[in-house]
Design a protein around this motif. Structure first.
Motif, PDB file in Angstrom:
ATOM      1  N   GLY A 242     -55.476  -5.306 152.685  1.00 31.44           N
ATOM      2  CA  GLY A 242     -55.943  -5.473 154.049  1.00 31.44           C
ATOM      3  C   GLY A 242     -56.646  -4.259 154.594  1.00 31.44           C
ATOM      4  N   GLY A 243     -56.401  -3.063 154.033  1.00 33.64           N
ATOM      5  CA  GLY A 243     -57.028  -1.862 154.517  1.00 33.64           C
ATOM      6  C   GLY A 243     -56.542  -1.445 155.874  1.00 33.64           C
ATOM      7  N   GLY A 244     -55.432  -1.969 156.360  1.00 31.13           N
ATOM      8  CA  GLY A 244     -54.927  -1.640 157.687  1.00 31.13           C
ATOM      9  C   GLY A 244     -53.791  -2.549 158.049  1.00 31.13           C
ATOM     10  N   PRO A 245     -53.305  -2.499 159.287  1.00 31.48           N
ATOM     11  CA  PRO A 245     -52.142  -3.283 159.647  1.00 31.48           C
ATOM     12  C   PRO A 245     -52.393  -4.777 159.701  1.00 31.48           C
ATOM     13  CG  PRO A 245     -53.030  -2.140 161.566  1.00 31.48           C
ATOM     14  CD  PRO A 245     -53.743  -1.608 160.372  1.00 31.48           C
ATOM     15  N   GLU A 246     -53.641  -5.209 159.909  1.00 30.57           N
ATOM     16  CA  GLU A 246     -53.930  -6.630 159.964  1.00 30.57           C
ATOM     17  C   GLU A 246     -54.453  -7.097 158.612  1.00 30.57           C
ATOM     18  OE1 GLU A 246     -52.921  -7.158 164.014  1.00 30.57           O
ATOM     19  OE2 GLU A 246     -53.389  -8.590 162.458  1.00 30.57           O
ATOM     20  N   ARG A 247     -54.095  -8.317 158.237  1.00 38.89           N
ATOM     21  CA  ARG A 247     -54.613  -8.855 156.980  1.00 38.89           C
ATOM     22  C   ARG A 247     -56.058  -9.296 157.153  1.00 38.89           C
ATOM     23  NH1 ARG A 247     -51.082 -13.372 154.401  1.00 38.89           N
ATOM     24  NH2 ARG A 247     -51.622 -14.405 156.319  1.00 38.89           N
TER      25      ARG A 247
ATOM     26  N   ALA B  32     -42.883 -13.490 153.606  1.00 43.12           N
ATOM     27  CA  ALA B  32     -42.201 -12.413 152.873  1.00 43.12           C
ATOM     28  C   ALA B  32     -43.210 -11.418 152.323  1.00 43.12           C
ATOM     29  CB  ALA B  32     -41.361 -13.003 151.740  1.00 43.12           C
ATOM     30  N   GLY B  33     -44.249 -11.915 151.662  1.00 45.08           N
ATOM     31  CA  GLY B  33     -45.264 -11.019 151.131  1.00 45.08           C
ATOM     32  C   GLY B  33     -45.944 -10.223 152.223  1.00 45.08           C
ATOM     33  N   GLU B  34     -46.188 -10.858 153.366  1.00 41.80           N
ATOM     34  CA  GLU B  34     -46.836 -10.182 154.492  1.00 41.80           C
ATOM     35  C   GLU B  34     -45.973  -9.037 155.013  1.00 41.80           C
ATOM     36  OE1 GLU B  34     -48.525 -11.565 158.885  1.00 41.80           O
ATOM     37  OE2 GLU B  34     -48.440 -13.016 157.239  1.00 41.80           O
ATOM     38  N   ALA B  35     -44.659  -9.293 155.140  1.00 41.33           N
ATOM     39  CA  ALA B  35     -43.758  -8.265 155.660  1.00 41.33           C
ATOM     40  C   ALA B  35     -43.576  -7.124 154.665  1.00 41.33           C
ATOM     41  CB  ALA B  35     -42.404  -8.892 156.001  1.00 41.33           C
TER      42      ALA B  35
ATOM     43  N   LEU C 204     -44.237  -1.844 163.033  1.00 44.84           N
ATOM     44  CA  LEU C 204     -45.343  -2.303 162.194  1.00 44.84           C
ATOM     45  C   LEU C 204     -45.773  -3.694 162.641  1.00 44.84           C
ATOM     46  CD1 LEU C 204     -43.794  -1.381 158.721  1.00 44.84           C
ATOM     47  CD2 LEU C 204     -45.014   0.121 160.316  1.00 44.84           C
ATOM     48  N   THR C 205     -47.050  -3.941 162.654  1.00 46.85           N
ATOM     49  CA  THR C 205     -47.547  -5.272 163.008  1.00 46.85           C
ATOM     50  C   THR C 205     -48.451  -5.801 161.915  1.00 46.85           C
ATOM     51  OG1 THR C 205     -49.395  -4.319 164.241  1.00 46.85           O
ATOM     52  CG2 THR C 205     -47.419  -4.892 165.494  1.00 46.85           C
ATOM     53  N   THR C 206     -48.413  -7.107 161.716  1.00 43.85           N
ATOM     54  CA  THR C 206     -49.303  -7.798 160.786  1.00 43.85           C
ATOM     55  C   THR C 206     -49.943  -8.949 161.550  1.00 43.85           C
ATOM     56  OG1 THR C 206     -47.706  -9.436 159.989  1.00 43.85           O
ATOM     57  CG2 THR C 206     -47.661  -7.263 158.948  1.00 43.85           C
ATOM     58  N   ALA C 207     -50.645  -9.803 160.849  1.00 41.13           N
ATOM     59  CA  ALA C 207     -51.321 -10.916 161.512  1.00 41.13           C
ATOM     60  C   ALA C 207     -50.339 -11.808 162.264  1.00 41.13           C
ATOM     61  CB  ALA C 207     -52.110 -11.726 160.489  1.00 41.13           C
TER      62      ALA C 207
ATOM     63  N   ALA D 297     -39.817  -9.982 163.082  1.00 42.91           N
ATOM     64  CA  ALA D 297     -39.911 -10.925 164.204  1.00 42.91           C
ATOM     65  C   ALA D 297     -41.287 -11.570 164.228  1.00 42.91           C
ATOM     66  CB  ALA D 297     -39.643 -10.209 165.518  1.00 42.91           C
ATOM     67  N   LEU D 298     -41.321 -12.791 164.738  1.00 41.13           N
ATOM     68  CA  LEU D 298     -42.612 -13.434 164.941  1.00 41.13           C
ATOM     69  C   LEU D 298     -43.383 -12.685 166.014  1.00 41.13           C
ATOM     70  CD1 LEU D 298     -41.566 -17.187 164.874  1.00 41.13           C
ATOM     71  CD2 LEU D 298     -42.786 -15.945 163.089  1.00 41.13           C
ATOM     72  N   ARG D 299     -44.617 -12.403 165.734  1.00 43.10           N
ATOM     73  CA  ARG D 299     -45.408 -11.624 166.681  1.00 43.10           C
ATOM     74  C   ARG D 299     -45.593 -12.364 168.008  1.00 43.10           C
ATOM     75  NH1 ARG D 299     -51.078  -8.737 164.898  1.00 43.10           N
ATOM     76  NH2 ARG D 299     -51.652  -7.852 166.916  1.00 43.10           N
ATOM     77  N   ALA D 300     -45.692 -13.690 167.957  1.00 41.78           N
ATOM     78  CA  ALA D 300     -45.960 -14.459 169.168  1.00 41.78           C
ATOM     79  C   ALA D 300     -44.757 -14.549 170.086  1.00 41.78           C
ATOM     80  CB  ALA D 300     -46.428 -15.859 168.796  1.00 41.78           C
ATOM     81  N   THR D 301     -43.532 -14.525 169.522  1.00 42.83           N
ATOM     82  CA  THR D 301     -42.331 -14.756 170.322  1.00 42.83           C
ATOM     83  C   THR D 301     -41.333 -13.608 170.304  1.00 42.83           C
ATOM     84  OG1 THR D 301     -41.164 -15.800 168.479  1.00 42.83           O
ATOM     85  CG2 THR D 301     -42.520 -17.229 169.872  1.00 42.83           C
ATOM     86  N   ASP D 302     -41.471 -12.696 169.348  1.00 41.48           N
ATOM     87  CA  ASP D 302     -40.543 -11.585 169.121  1.00 41.48           C
ATOM     88  C   ASP D 302     -39.159 -12.067 168.676  1.00 41.48           C
ATOM     89  OD1 ASP D 302     -40.342  -8.778 168.958  1.00 41.48           O
ATOM     90  OD2 ASP D 302     -39.101  -8.720 170.759  1.00 41.48           O
TER      91      ASP D 302
END
Length: 522
Positions: free
Chosen positions: A189-194, A116-119, A13-16, A77-82
């Protein structure tokens, strides 16, 4: 996708800002840094990891759980660094009932930034849209206030308490059960990105606002917000970037102020809802607009007859917990004695001292300049009886206690504040207008207070500017002489920037959420 498909190939799963992926043994050091911190493990009742090998074993167990279909654990994980900064999971699966329990943990460095809310929002979205779950549950410890806030802002419903359910060392603790049904769930968000405006606090509130029934009609403008009619039963508040002090409108705009006020007010109305306190809030319809139940505004409620319904109580009710603001001015001027504030008669008072008991006072609401009232005057003006006024006071104390419990861990003291009430169409009191923002209430930094200083996180910062320039003294002299009041000058540009930062900082410390502007500064 179905429940079975979730265990055929691990879902990423990915978010912003985040990537939720499968656990790996090479995550051991990051997981040990996470789970060796007692502040991370204590809120869910676990002992911290004592060694790197223990964290490796935890990772092996989670990988095995997935293979056995016993649990679905993501590394956050942080999207930028994993780099792993936490974990989230579904467990306690009941495929026949299409239900699962959600959980999470997050490294301390990433608290209070919305991670936390984002995840959890991503996990919930996956459960409902891909696993075809009907119900998602959560059961944090009763004392785990941050998790309660995350769940409530995502739309979870508090369903009950299991008393003394978990034994921890020498004591038992309660679990609070939350549930969210697929039909209740709202995906901001209507999808994986906020989307740009998808903070946990605001997205839940926006989902509750019913559709408008008519084009907004301008009704009136207050000191900092405009009021529009949406229907015979609904109004819309539009929060501007204007600012006022001493009942004077300052000819300056404060970037982002309106958005911070709207979203902070929505946060506290959600707290009222959890406390069972009636209120007029219906939801945020944008980052700077709020929809509320409509009541009549009449200067003299007694004209509505003996069975008064659906009207604004023309009072502002103020409760003070510390000696500050205009009360300090009255003490210095000899207009209020130490005994009236609950201290021994003749006691010398200092600014900022905590009052022995909350001090309750009432002012007018609909007059050009707020005027202090005695209790008999307040009852006569409002049409309330003493029992109703006492009930309003008890409601304020109840809400203020909940506010302090929430902001205390973020290093704030609630110094004083005002609230307003209306009478609903059934004749019951409800909280109206807004409260708990940097405009209505005063907050101090707790650490500074304990060191003997009062550092304001409220509009008092602006009031002090006009006191220091001599404007306040000139205004008071004009009012006492009932003469022409001097025009209030604009704020200096550098001070405007400082005040804007003050409002965004207060928003973050009051709500525990990061502030990312949804409305461009003008």
């Amino acid at each position: 996708m179905t429940f079975d498909a979730a265990f055929a190939q691990f879902p990423v799963l990915t978010t912003a800002r985040l990537r939720l992926r499968s656990p790996r043994l090479e995550d051991a050091e990051a997981i040990f840094a996470l789970k060796s911190d007692p502040a991370v493990t204590a809120p869910y009742g676990a002992e911290p990891h004592a060694s790197l090998e223990q964290s490796r074993a935890w990772l092996r167990d989670r990988i095995a759980d997935y293979a056995r279909r016993d649990g679905l654990v993501w590394v956050i994980a942080l999207r930028a660094t994993d780099v792993a900064i936490g974990s989230g999971c579904f467990w306690h699966f009941e495929p026949g009932n299409r239900s699962a329990e959600v959980g999470y943990e997050l490294a301390r460095a990433y608290w209070r930034q919305g991670f936390a809310g984002e995840a959890v929002a991503a996990v919930v979205r996956y459960g409902f849209t891909e696993m075809d779950l009907h119900r998602i549950e959560a059961c944090p410890l009763a004392g785990n206030a941050p998790s309660h806030r995350v769940l409530l802002r995502l739309g979870f419903v508090r369903e009950g308490v299991l008393r003394d359910r978990v034994r921890r060392a020498d004591r038992f603790e309660a679990l609070v059960y939350y549930g969210l049904l697929r039909d209740e769930w709202h995906d901001p968000g209507g999808g994986p990105e906020r989307e740009p405006y998808a903070s946990p606090a605001s997205s839940v509130a926006m989902s509750k606002a019913p559709p408008a029934t008519a084009s907004p009609k301008f009704l009136r403008r207050g000191k900092v917000k405009e009021v529009y009619e949406l229907s015979p039963t609904e109004l819309e508040f539009r929060f501007t970037n204007d600012i006022s002090v001493f009942d004077k409108h300052i000819p300056s705009e404060i970037p982002h102020k309106g958005e911070t006020l709207a979203r902070t007010a929505a946060h506290w109305f959600e707290v009222c809802g959890r406390l069972g306190v009636p209120h007029h809030f219906l939801g945020l319809s944008s980052p700077t607009t709020m929809r509320v139940k409509r009541v009549q505004v009449v200067p003299d409620p007694k004209t509505l007859g003996p069975k008064r319904r659906s009207y604004l109580v023309p009072l502002e009710l103020i409760v003070r917990y510390y000696l500050a603001g205009s009360m300090w001015d009255r003490v210095k001027a000899g207009k209020v004695s130490s005994k009236e504030l609950g201290f021994p008669a003749g006691k010398s008072l200092e600014y900022g001292v905590r009052l022995p008991e909350p001090h309750f006072e009432v002012t007018t609401k609909l007059e050009p300049v707020d005027r202090l009232l005695t209790i008999p005057e307040a009852l006569e003006l409002s049409g309330l009886d003493r029992r109703e006024l006492d009930a309003a006071r008890e409601t304020i104390l109840k809400v203020d206690e909940a506010m302090q419990q929430e902001i205390g861990p973020r290093g704030l003291l609630h110094v004083d504040g005002k609230k307003e009430f209306g009478v609903d169409d059934a004749g019951a009191l409800m909280v109206v207008d807004t409260f708990g923002t940097a405009d209505e209430d005063r907050f101090w930094d707790q650490d500074a207070y304990e060191r003997g200083r009062q550092v304001d996180f409220s509009k008092e910062f602006v009031r002090q500017h006009y006191r220091s320039t001599g404007y306040y003294d000139a205004l008071q002299k004009a009012r006492e002489a009932k003469g022409a009041e001097p025009a209030i000058p604009p704020l200096p540009p550098l001070l405007i920037d400082e005040v804007s930062r003050l409002y965004t900082t207060v928003f973050q410390r009051l709500t525990g959420e990061p502030f990312a502007a949804s409305v461009p500064a003008r």
